[in-house]
Motif scaffolding. Structure first.
Motif, PDB file in Angstrom:
ATOM      1  N   LEU A 188       0.823  -1.208   0.000  1.00 58.48           N
ATOM      2  CA  LEU A 188       0.000   0.000   0.000  1.00 58.48           C
ATOM      3  C   LEU A 188       0.861   1.264   0.000  1.00 58.48           C
ATOM      4  O   LEU A 188       0.472   2.283  -0.576  1.00 58.48           O
ATOM      5  CB  LEU A 188      -0.941  -0.013   1.201  1.00 58.48           C
ATOM      6  CG  LEU A 188      -1.952  -1.182   1.229  1.00 58.48           C
ATOM      7  CD1 LEU A 188      -2.854  -1.076   2.444  1.00 58.48           C
ATOM      8  CD2 LEU A 188      -2.776  -1.215  -0.052  1.00 58.48           C
ATOM      9  N   LYS A 189       2.034   1.206   0.631  1.00 59.47           N
ATOM     10  CA  LYS A 189       2.957   2.347   0.587  1.00 59.47           C
ATOM     11  C   LYS A 189       3.417   2.612  -0.839  1.00 59.47           C
ATOM     12  O   LYS A 189       3.481   3.760  -1.292  1.00 59.47           O
ATOM     13  CB  LYS A 189       4.174   2.085   1.486  1.00 59.47           C
ATOM     14  CG  LYS A 189       3.946   2.330   2.958  1.00 59.47           C
ATOM     15  CD  LYS A 189       5.242   2.144   3.728  1.00 59.47           C
ATOM     16  CE  LYS A 189       5.063   2.461   5.205  1.00 59.47           C
ATOM     17  NZ  LYS A 189       6.326   2.258   5.965  1.00 59.47           N
ATOM     18  N   VAL A 190       3.753   1.534  -1.535  1.00 57.31           N
ATOM     19  CA  VAL A 190       4.159   1.689  -2.931  1.00 57.31           C
ATOM     20  C   VAL A 190       3.004   2.247  -3.752  1.00 57.31           C
ATOM     21  O   VAL A 190       3.190   3.086  -4.630  1.00 57.31           O
ATOM     22  CB  VAL A 190       4.645   0.335  -3.509  1.00 57.31           C
ATOM     23  CG1 VAL A 190       4.780   0.393  -5.028  1.00 57.31           C
ATOM     24  CG2 VAL A 190       5.982  -0.041  -2.897  1.00 57.31           C
TER      25      VAL A 190
ATOM     26  N   ASP B 214      -0.323 -12.935  -1.978  1.00 60.54           N
ATOM     27  CA  ASP B 214      -1.749 -12.673  -1.858  1.00 60.54           C
ATOM     28  C   ASP B 214      -2.383 -12.877  -3.223  1.00 60.54           C
ATOM     29  O   ASP B 214      -1.733 -12.671  -4.259  1.00 60.54           O
ATOM     30  CB  ASP B 214      -1.987 -11.239  -1.377  1.00 60.54           C
ATOM     31  CG  ASP B 214      -3.271 -11.108  -0.564  1.00 60.54           C
ATOM     32  OD1 ASP B 214      -4.076 -12.055  -0.572  1.00 60.54           O
ATOM     33  OD2 ASP B 214      -3.458 -10.057   0.075  1.00 60.54           O
ATOM     34  N   VAL B 215      -3.641 -13.269  -3.218  1.00 56.93           N
ATOM     35  CA  VAL B 215      -4.327 -13.529  -4.480  1.00 56.93           C
ATOM     36  C   VAL B 215      -4.734 -12.226  -5.165  1.00 56.93           C
ATOM     37  O   VAL B 215      -4.842 -11.173  -4.526  1.00 56.93           O
ATOM     38  CB  VAL B 215      -5.570 -14.421  -4.259  1.00 56.93           C
ATOM     39  CG1 VAL B 215      -5.163 -15.863  -4.010  1.00 56.93           C
ATOM     40  CG2 VAL B 215      -6.429 -13.894  -3.113  1.00 56.93           C
ATOM     41  N   ALA B 216      -4.991 -12.324  -6.463  1.00 58.69           N
ATOM     42  CA  ALA B 216      -5.282 -11.139  -7.259  1.00 58.69           C
ATOM     43  C   ALA B 216      -6.550 -10.429  -6.817  1.00 58.69           C
ATOM     44  O   ALA B 216      -6.681  -9.212  -6.975  1.00 58.69           O
ATOM     45  CB  ALA B 216      -5.380 -11.536  -8.735  1.00 58.69           C
ATOM     46  N   TRP B 217      -7.524 -11.193  -6.273  1.00 53.70           N
ATOM     47  CA  TRP B 217      -8.826 -10.600  -5.921  1.00 53.70           C
ATOM     48  C   TRP B 217      -8.934 -10.224  -4.443  1.00 53.70           C
ATOM     49  O   TRP B 217     -10.007  -9.881  -3.965  1.00 53.70           O
ATOM     50  CB  TRP B 217      -9.945 -11.585  -6.258  1.00 53.70           C
ATOM     51  CG  TRP B 217      -9.671 -12.971  -5.744  1.00 53.70           C
ATOM     52  CD1 TRP B 217      -9.821 -13.428  -4.467  1.00 53.70           C
ATOM     53  CD2 TRP B 217      -9.185 -14.074  -6.505  1.00 53.70           C
ATOM     54  NE1 TRP B 217      -9.446 -14.739  -4.375  1.00 53.70           N
ATOM     55  CE2 TRP B 217      -9.058 -15.171  -5.622  1.00 53.70           C
ATOM     56  CE3 TRP B 217      -8.858 -14.246  -7.856  1.00 53.70           C
ATOM     57  CZ2 TRP B 217      -8.595 -16.424  -6.039  1.00 53.70           C
ATOM     58  CZ3 TRP B 217      -8.397 -15.484  -8.265  1.00 53.70           C
ATOM     59  CH2 TRP B 217      -8.276 -16.560  -7.367  1.00 53.70           C
ATOM     60  N   SER B 218      -7.842 -10.268  -3.709  1.00 53.78           N
ATOM     61  CA  SER B 218      -7.901  -9.946  -2.283  1.00 53.78           C
ATOM     62  C   SER B 218      -8.188  -8.469  -2.060  1.00 53.78           C
ATOM     63  O   SER B 218      -8.024  -7.630  -2.956  1.00 53.78           O
ATOM     64  CB  SER B 218      -6.579 -10.309  -1.605  1.00 53.78           C
ATOM     65  OG  SER B 218      -5.587  -9.358  -1.945  1.00 53.78           O
ATOM     66  N   ARG B 219      -8.603  -8.142  -0.859  1.00 54.86           N
ATOM     67  CA  ARG B 219      -8.883  -6.747  -0.507  1.00 54.86           C
ATOM     68  C   ARG B 219      -7.629  -5.894  -0.683  1.00 54.86           C
ATOM     69  O   ARG B 219      -7.694  -4.782  -1.226  1.00 54.86           O
ATOM     70  CB  ARG B 219      -9.384  -6.654   0.939  1.00 54.86           C
ATOM     71  CG  ARG B 219      -9.679  -5.229   1.415  1.00 54.86           C
ATOM     72  CD  ARG B 219     -10.186  -5.233   2.849  1.00 54.86           C
ATOM     73  NE  ARG B 219     -10.492  -3.895   3.321  1.00 54.86           N
ATOM     74  CZ  ARG B 219      -9.602  -3.088   3.890  1.00 54.86           C
ATOM     75  NH1 ARG B 219      -8.354  -3.485   4.042  1.00 54.86           N
ATOM     76  NH2 ARG B 219      -9.974  -1.877   4.318  1.00 54.86           N
ATOM     77  N   THR B 220      -6.481  -6.404  -0.239  1.00 52.00           N
ATOM     78  CA  THR B 220      -5.237  -5.640  -0.345  1.00 52.00           C
ATOM     79  C   THR B 220      -4.866  -5.393  -1.797  1.00 52.00           C
ATOM     80  O   THR B 220      -4.478  -4.280  -2.172  1.00 52.00           O
ATOM     81  CB  THR B 220      -4.094  -6.388   0.361  1.00 52.00           C
ATOM     82  OG1 THR B 220      -4.433  -6.574   1.739  1.00 52.00           O
ATOM     83  CG2 THR B 220      -2.797  -5.600   0.273  1.00 52.00           C
ATOM     84  N   SER B 221      -4.982  -6.430  -2.636  1.00 49.58           N
ATOM     85  CA  SER B 221      -4.656  -6.269  -4.054  1.00 49.58           C
ATOM     86  C   SER B 221      -5.576  -5.252  -4.708  1.00 49.58           C
ATOM     87  O   SER B 221      -5.141  -4.414  -5.517  1.00 49.58           O
ATOM     88  CB  SER B 221      -4.766  -7.616  -4.773  1.00 49.58           C
ATOM     89  OG  SER B 221      -3.809  -8.536  -4.277  1.00 49.58           O
ATOM     90  N   ARG B 222      -6.868  -5.304  -4.361  1.00 46.50           N
ATOM     91  CA  ARG B 222      -7.813  -4.368  -4.955  1.00 46.50           C
ATOM     92  C   ARG B 222      -7.558  -2.937  -4.472  1.00 46.50           C
ATOM     93  O   ARG B 222      -7.645  -1.977  -5.245  1.00 46.50           O
ATOM     94  CB  ARG B 222      -9.246  -4.811  -4.649  1.00 46.50           C
ATOM     95  CG  ARG B 222      -9.667  -6.029  -5.460  1.00 46.50           C
ATOM     96  CD  ARG B 222     -11.098  -6.458  -5.199  1.00 46.50           C
ATOM     97  NE  ARG B 222     -11.238  -7.194  -3.950  1.00 46.50           N
ATOM     98  CZ  ARG B 222     -11.971  -6.820  -2.923  1.00 46.50           C
ATOM     99  NH1 ARG B 222     -12.646  -5.677  -2.976  1.00 46.50           N
ATOM    100  NH2 ARG B 222     -12.063  -7.559  -1.842  1.00 46.50           N
ATOM    101  N   LEU B 223      -7.218  -2.792  -3.184  1.00 47.88           N
ATOM    102  CA  LEU B 223      -6.884  -1.463  -2.660  1.00 47.88           C
ATOM    103  C   LEU B 223      -5.635  -0.919  -3.337  1.00 47.88           C
ATOM    104  O   LEU B 223      -5.552   0.269  -3.658  1.00 47.88           O
ATOM    105  CB  LEU B 223      -6.669  -1.536  -1.144  1.00 47.88           C
ATOM    106  CG  LEU B 223      -7.911  -1.587  -0.257  1.00 47.88           C
ATOM    107  CD1 LEU B 223      -7.503  -1.775   1.206  1.00 47.88           C
ATOM    108  CD2 LEU B 223      -8.750  -0.331  -0.421  1.00 47.88           C
ATOM    109  N   PHE B 224      -4.665  -1.791  -3.538  1.00 48.28           N
ATOM    110  CA  PHE B 224      -3.432  -1.374  -4.202  1.00 48.28           C
ATOM    111  C   PHE B 224      -3.720  -0.906  -5.623  1.00 48.28           C
ATOM    112  O   PHE B 224      -3.251   0.151  -6.054  1.00 48.28           O
ATOM    113  CB  PHE B 224      -2.426  -2.520  -4.223  1.00 48.28           C
ATOM    114  CG  PHE B 224      -1.265  -2.264  -5.139  1.00 48.28           C
ATOM    115  CD1 PHE B 224      -0.293  -1.335  -4.808  1.00 48.28           C
ATOM    116  CD2 PHE B 224      -1.153  -2.947  -6.353  1.00 48.28           C
ATOM    117  CE1 PHE B 224       0.766  -1.074  -5.661  1.00 48.28           C
ATOM    118  CE2 PHE B 224      -0.105  -2.702  -7.202  1.00 48.28           C
ATOM    119  CZ  PHE B 224       0.861  -1.764  -6.869  1.00 48.28           C
ATOM    120  N   GLY B 225      -4.515  -1.687  -6.365  1.00 45.11           N
ATOM    121  CA  GLY B 225      -4.839  -1.308  -7.729  1.00 45.11           C
ATOM    122  C   GLY B 225      -5.584   0.006  -7.797  1.00 45.11           C
ATOM    123  O   GLY B 225      -5.279   0.877  -8.626  1.00 45.11           O
ATOM    124  N   THR B 226      -6.560   0.172  -6.908  1.00 43.27           N
ATOM    125  CA  THR B 226      -7.352   1.408  -6.891  1.00 43.27           C
ATOM    126  C   THR B 226      -6.506   2.600  -6.462  1.00 43.27           C
ATOM    127  O   THR B 226      -6.553   3.669  -7.082  1.00 43.27           O
ATOM    128  CB  THR B 226      -8.555   1.253  -5.940  1.00 43.27           C
ATOM    129  OG1 THR B 226      -9.352   0.147  -6.361  1.00 43.27           O
ATOM    130  CG2 THR B 226      -9.394   2.512  -5.935  1.00 43.27           C
TER     131      THR B 226
END
Length: 333
Positions: A237-239, A258-270
């Motif tokens: 998330l820092k990156v 982590d999987v592509a659809w995880s909350r963290t991955s989605r937050l990172f993408g957004t």
């Protein structure tokens, strides 16, 4: 109903109920309960299990009383929920990163990137070197590299004159090999003092420049090595926050644990404004290469809007518990 059919009926009833409960629990996000987060991983396997239960239960049930109807609705609702996570990573969805036609790509503006978790216990260096030789990527990101691995990868130096090497014996060592010049390369520690990430600019043959972040965040489960149990994933998330302020085209790649659809991955993408090259193309499950059943996408490549995808491929296994991911990108500024 004979004994076998009755046994199968109750087996489906119990299994289906457990899968419905697992689906509902997987919607809960609380960093304190890593074992609930783990339910985010096998969504495809759970989806298949739910579909099997639905088919078998529907074929057995002849008298649709309220309990049967409620169970059927539970299966259907769970199937819809699980499918909603998986669907974007199939060819049925729109591509998040457009495909480039090779004849439209200007010379010197494309490059290929190989992302590979070596698995520190793996000692099949010759198999990996052969794979790199055959795939011939322009940039190689190797993770879980200890001193043994970096020494065995020395032959890559002849083909890749630019390197950033940071071997560690805690499964978080990294090695970056590039055919193209690396500018301002740094090794940073974003959330754990023993978990590095590599931040560098890459100069393509046509003179264009892009930023590459090589990441290997820690997993959410307990481990003898650094982990994120009970904590939010901070490094990724820092990156993402840094990338959001970007001035150059950007690629973030690595084993995210982590999987592509995880909350963290989605937050990172957004938050970063980057897109996952998988979306609209396929799952490309990269872990676990040692299991035929339990596999999910853990190795990722996210890119900014200036990039187009020429190729995306999961390469054969080479002794690691991860499959390598190879992506060829075109930079269209």
């Amino acid at each position: 109903m004979n004994t076998i059919r009755l046994t199968l009926f109750y087996l489906v009833l119990v299994t289906g109920t457990l899968l419905i409960i697992a689906t509902l629990l997987s919607l809960i996000y609380d960093v304190r309960f890593w074992y609930i987060k783990a339910l985010d991983f096998p969504r495809l396997q759970v989806l298949i299990g739910l579909l099997v239960c639905l088919i078998v239960f529907a074929s057995f049930s002849k008298h649709w009383k309220l309990p049967s109807v409620l169970f059927l609705l539970g299966l259907l609702a769970s199937i819809v929920l699980q499918a909603s996570f998986i669907l974007p990573y199939t060819p049925l969805a729109d591509k998040a990163v457009e495909t480039a036609a090779p004849h439209t790509v200007e010379e010197g503006s494309s490059f290929s990137l190989l992302v590979a978790n070596m698995w520190m216990e793996n000692r099949q260096a010759a198999a990996f070197l052969k794979m790199v030789h055959n795939a011939n990527p322009d940039v190689v990101l190797a993770m879980e590299t200890d001193k043994w691995w970096t020494s065995r990868l020395n032959p890559l130096r002849q083909r890749y004159p630019y390197q950033v090497l940071h071997p560690l014996d805690n499964t978080y060592g990294m090695a970056l090999y590039s055919r193209f010049p690396l500018e301002g390369a740094e090794v940073k520690f974003l959330s754990h003092e023993k978990v590095p990430s590599i931040h560098t600019k890459v100069r393509l043959p046509d003179g264009s420049l892009f930023v590459l972040y090589a990441m290997h965040p820690v997993p959410p489960k307990p481990s003898e090595h650094p982990d994120n149990v009970g904590e939010e994933e901070v490094a990724l998330l820092k990156v993402g926050e840094t990338v959001a302020q970007r001035q150059l085209p950007t690629v973030v790649a690595g084993d995210f644990n982590d999987v592509a659809w995880s909350r963290t991955s989605r937050l990172f993408g957004t938050g970063s404004g980057l897109a996952d090259v998988r979306v609209g193309r396929g799952l490309y499950n990269s872990f676990d290469a040692t299991s035929s059943l339990l596999r999910w996408p853990l190795d990722h490549v996210y890119v900014s809007g200036e990039f187009r995808v020429l190729e995306l491929e999961r390469l054969p296994k080479f002794g690691s518990d991860h499959f390598p991911i190879l992506v060829k990108l075109a930079l269209e500024e």
